[in-house]
Write a protein that holds these residues in place. Structure first.
Motif: not given
Length: 203
Positions: A12-15, A65-71, A86-90
């Motif tokens: 949600x943070x990326x969106x 800013x991180x490892x997401x979004x990921x396709x 996803x777990x790392x970005x939490x």
């Protein structure tokens, strides 16, 4: 409007970051490319007519800013890689309201525990109750005179604070967030804090 291109895994943070960036540039299209090697996915925000007419190719790009979004491209390692990212970005989801110790220590350990528990039948509420039990045991040990019981109490309380972050992370990973879980978390936190100070004062 928001347009997603690709089979994306995002937080949600990326969106929110894409929408906020576009709000600062009315009339423009803002895009965030996926972090996979070939950047095969995009999250874009802007006026509908510009998105439909292909203006996303001329969009202002914002850096991830991180490892997401990921396709997900259908590779054998895609799903595992997406889950891990996803777990790392939490930990970044709550960084703004986390205390320094939570950012520097708790979240660095909690996401690893959450990632492993996400593949089990353990529920977030079970983690909340376990964390509360560890915290209450810590409070009881603080009330016992002597160096070793109190050292153990401090270590248990540190463990309880780490697990206190796991329940929310696990709920987000398992899509199991609920008002009941949030209330249970607040209740056990307050109960542990009252017991902890009572235990220290008694000791």
């Amino acid at each position: 409007c928001v347009a997603l291109r690709g089979n994306l895994v995002l937080a949600a943070a990326q969106l929110r970051a894409v929408i906020a960036s576009q709000a600062a540039r009315p009339g423009e299209v803002v895009a965030l490319e996926s972090t996979d090697g070939v950047h095969s996915g995009t999250v874009a925000a802007g006026p509908l007519d510009r998105l439909v007419n292909g203006a996303a190719t001329e969009a202002a790009r914002i850096a991830p800013t991180g490892q997401l979004p990921f396709a997900l491209d259908g590779g054998p390692e895609d799903v595992r890689q997406a889950e891990l990212r996803l777990a790392r970005e939490l930990r970044h989801e709550t960084a703004a309201k986390d205390a320094p110790l939570a950012r520097w220590l708790d979240r660095r350990l909690s996401w690893r525990i959450s990632y492993r528990l996400a593949h089990t039948a353990v529920t977030p509420n079970q983690v909340t109750l376990a964390s509360g039990a560890i915290g209450l045991l810590s409070a009881w040990l603080f009330a016992v005179p002597g160096y070793w019981p109190r050292l153990l109490a401090a270590l248990l309380f540190l463990s309880a604070t780490i697990f206190d972050g796991v329940d929310g992370e696990l709920a987000r990973l398992k899509m199991a967030e609920s008002p009941l879980g949030a209330r249970l978390d607040i209740l056990t936190d307050n109960l542990v804090h009252v017991a902890l100070f009572a235990g220290i004062m008694t000791g």
